[in-house]
Design an enzyme around this catalytic site. Structure first.
Site, short mmCIF file in Angstrom:
data_model
loop_
_atom_site.label_atom_id
_atom_site.label_comp_id
_atom_site.label_asym_id
_atom_site.label_seq_id
_atom_site.Cartn_x
_atom_site.Cartn_y
_atom_site.Cartn_z
N SER A 139 17.36 -66.14 -25.99
CA SER A 139 16.43 -65.47 -26.45
C SER A 139 15.76 -65.77 -28.04
CB SER A 139 16.76 -63.84 -26.37
OG SER A 139 17.10 -63.75 -25.12
N THR A 140 16.34 -66.65 -28.61
CA THR A 140 15.62 -66.99 -29.93
C THR A 140 14.35 -67.28 -29.87
OG1 THR A 140 16.62 -69.02 -29.66
CG2 THR A 140 18.07 -67.64 -31.01
#
Length: 714
Positions: A394-395
């Protein structure tokens, strides 16, 4: 009869005239030779004797490397050497005589060491030189008739008996060891006879008797020295040895640049990348020799100078602390892992200035597990920060939200309901149903559903449960283009010889395209993630990361910096095609993730005072190990990642953390722990230096320039 007498009387006269002419010619020649001998004899003899000019290039030390605070991290230590440059036409017996003379002044080692150096063939060659005629009689003409020179020589050596080899006194081993080195020298290229553990007494003795040792010289050479030992060595790189010389694959290239075959050159890391700067200018000496190869005149054609110095962007003190943090956290995490799920072995970190691209620290630790003995060790594999590619999780959602806003498929503040989605025959969702989220809270809470629905809209689709997806043509390329703007999937441009550019998924289907938007399809390096988050931190400018900050002229003062030769300026590669107001909303979402309750990193950073912002990431990563019977088992692991910067309102440091293959469902927070530890270390060091008034090289330089300017104005 009278006529006959008249003819005879003319013959002696003609002969006399001829002899007289010849006499005059010889007398003239002798006179000229006498004049030459008397007036120009010395010059003529010197001219006869001078037969050849030979130019020798003497190596010089390489440039040093300093960290951003002027601390030496790569130095040179003097290395005294005894070298041999064989004169042309030198014969084996000449080298043997030279070895015997040289053995009076140097030792090639103690008894055990000499036995390793001197092999049976060396002993046979020594015996052959002393007993050539006798040994040759042992091979008949018929035996040698069809043999090549090398084959005949080998046959001659084979005829030397073991008893004859054993008869050689051990004290001759020193001579044989020296001759072995002399034999390896090539014409006009100095070959090192001894430089390891050479004593001052040996060096001085040889130097004093050089006139008795033709071809021998004493020189002061150098070796690389690393005051911080293994720290940052993966990026410093290595150089070839004198024995290796220039790489054969690029031999023509190096020779065209005035290198010698036995020159040491950078073969990896910064040593390779900045070879032309670090190499220096070799001293060029012209030797004039007579017909017997005796040196009659020496002229320094060009003075040598060591290479220019590099001032790196690295903070070596921070680098050491980051290495220890990663090592400590990796050991702790592996100790927590169930043995059957122990696929965790790496952890990588990059810290950089998001405004300039200067890399402050780059670390990577590898847990080398010996499964038989169970004795693990942690070793430096920091090169993986630019070469190992992993799913980021999810970065990357900051890039997804910016793309959705810029493409006008999601509106700022627009709320969507986070719940399970039924995509064809697959269920997709967030780690739990998050309820209403918008662009900011979707980043704060890490909503997958927001990203999926944004993807639907970009692809020209409307979500209908269980309906197959049919994205419009070019959707995936649009995803790639937008991510590329941040440096995801393209080279970062870091000043290293090689870097990976990520793994791009091939032939994606709509379902995997949705996975792309949450970091579950394409893989990136830790350096790429650092460049990505820096681009968001500095309002949309993608800056090339770099390790070298300045190039300086060499200084004569120990551990001092010379004058600046070149500054490595900030290099903006591109400005992302996103409006600033949208970038500000993503930055606010990153701030909420770290500083507001409900944020995925809030529990880790809630008590710090340096106001961080960023994004956590978790990516599923399946492993397929085989058991002893060859059966494959599917085991799910997780890549735990994190990106961020601080302070959120005026970023001065950005970072990325990647820890792949962590065991699933054990509640690991290693990515968050490492992130907090490295930011704590950065701001604590900053505070300490501020209290002590310590500034980096560039700040000191600017201060000096300002003082000079003030003095000029006065």
């Amino acid at each position: 009869m009278g006529k006959s007498k008249k003819k005879k009387s003319h013959l002696p006269l003609r002969m006399n005239i001829l002899f007289f002419v010849i006499f005059l010619l010889f007398a003239s020649l002798i006179l000229q030779l006498g004049v030459v001998q008397i007036l120009y004899g010395e010059d003529a003899q010197e001219e006869i004797n001078r037969t050849e000019n030979t130019t020798i290039h003497t190596p010089v030390p390489r440039g040093k490397m300093f960290d951003r605070f002027g601390r030496v991290i790569v130095d040179n230590e003097p290395l005294y050497s005894i070298t041999y440059t064989p004169p042309k036409g030198v014969q084996p017996m000449d080298r043997l005589k030279l070895a015997e003379d040289l053995a009076e002044f140097i030792s090639m080692g103690e008894e055990e060491e000499l036995k390793k150096i001197v092999r049976e063939r060396d002993l046979k060659e020594y015996f052959y030189l002393l007993n050539e005629e006798e040994v040759r009689e042992r091979v008949s003409q018929e035996e040698s008739e069809d043999l090549s020179g090398g084959e005949e020589y080998q046959l001659l050596l084979d005829r030397i008996t073991e008893e004859e080899v054993e008869s050689i006194p051990f004290e001759k081993y020193q001579v044989i060891a020296i001759k072995k080195e002399l034999d390896q020298a090539s014409a006009l290229a100095p070959h090192i006879i001894k430089n390891d553990e050479i004593t001052i007494e040996e060096y001085a003795s040889v130097a004093e008797h050089l006139n008795q040792l033709p071809g021998i010289n004493v020189t002061s050479d150098w070796n690389r020295k690393y005051p911080y030992e293994g720290t940052f060595r993966n990026y410093i790189g290595t150089i070839t040895t004198a024995e290796q010389g220039i790489p054969r694959a690029n031999q023509d290239y190096y020779l065209s640049l005035d290198y010698s075959r036995n020159d040491r050159v950078g073969k990896s890391g910064l040593e390779e990348k900045y070879e032309s700067i670090l190499r220096g200018s070799k001293e060029k000496i012209r030797y004039e020799t007579d017909k017997k190869n005796n040196i009659v005149n020496t002229e320094v054609v060009r003075e040598g100078s060591r290479g220019d110095d590099l001032v790196l962007s690295i903070d070596i003190e921070l680098q050491q602390q980051v290495d220890e943090i990663v090592k400590k956290r990796l050991k702790e995490e592996i100790a927590r892992q169930p043995y059957k799920n122990r696929f965790l072995e790496d952890a990588m970190v990059v810290m950089m200035d998001p405004n300039t691209g200067e890399v402050l620290a780059v670390s990577g630790m590898y847990y080398n597990r010996d499964r038989e003995s169970g004795e693990p060790e942690v070793v430096d594999h920091s090169y993986k920060a630019i070469q190992a590619q992993h799913l980021p999780g999810s970065t990357v959602k900051g890039a997804t939200v910016l793309m959705a806003l810029q493409e006008d498929v999601m509106q700022p503040g627009e709320s969507i309901y986070d719940r399970k989605l039924y995509v064809s025959d697959t269920v997709k969702g967030s780690y739990r149903n998050l309820g209403p989220v918008n662009d900011i809270t979707a980043l704060q809470k890490s909503s997958n559903v927001y990203m999926f629905l944004a993807g639907y809209r970009i692809g020209g689709e409307t979500y209908v449960p269980r309906k197959p997806i049919d994205f419009k043509s070019g959707t995936y390329n649009k995803f790639l283009y937008n991510f590329n703007q941040f440096g995801l999937g393209v080279p970062t441009g870091i000043d290293m010889p090689s870097e990976a550019t990520g793994v791009i998924g091939e032939k994606p289907i709509p379902g995997t395209q949705l996975d792309f938007l949450i970091g579950q399809y394409n893989s990136y390096t830790t350096m790429q993630l650092a460049q990505y988050v820096s681009t968001i931190a500095n309002d949309g400018y993608r800056i090339r990361p770099h390790l070298v900050k300045e190039i300086r002229e060499p200084s004569n003062e120990m551990e001092q910096l010379g004058s600046v030769k070149e500054n490595v300026n900030t290099d903006v590669l591109n400005r992302i095609d996103m409006e600033e107001k949208y970038i500000d909303r993503v930055k606010l979402g990153f701030q909420y993730a770290f500083q507001r309750q409900g944020g995925t990193a809030y529990s880790t950073f809630k008590d710090v005072d340096y106001r961080p912002a960023g994004k956590t990431g978790t990516a599923q990563n399946f492993m397929f190990p085989k058991d002893s019977n060859g059966n494959t088992t599917k085991i799910e692991t997780e890549n735990l990642t994190m990106v961020g910067y601080a302070p959120h309102d005026k970023p001065e440091v950005a970072f990325s953390v990647v820890v792949p293959h962590v065991g699933k469902q054990i509640g690991s927070s290693i990515n968050k722990d490492i992130s907090k530890d490295i930011l704590d270390a950065y701001f604590e060091l900053k505070k300490e230096r501020s209290e002590k008034g310590i500034e980096d090289v560039e700040e000191n330089l600017n201060e000096e320039e300002n003082e000079a300017s003030d003095n000029n104005e006065e």
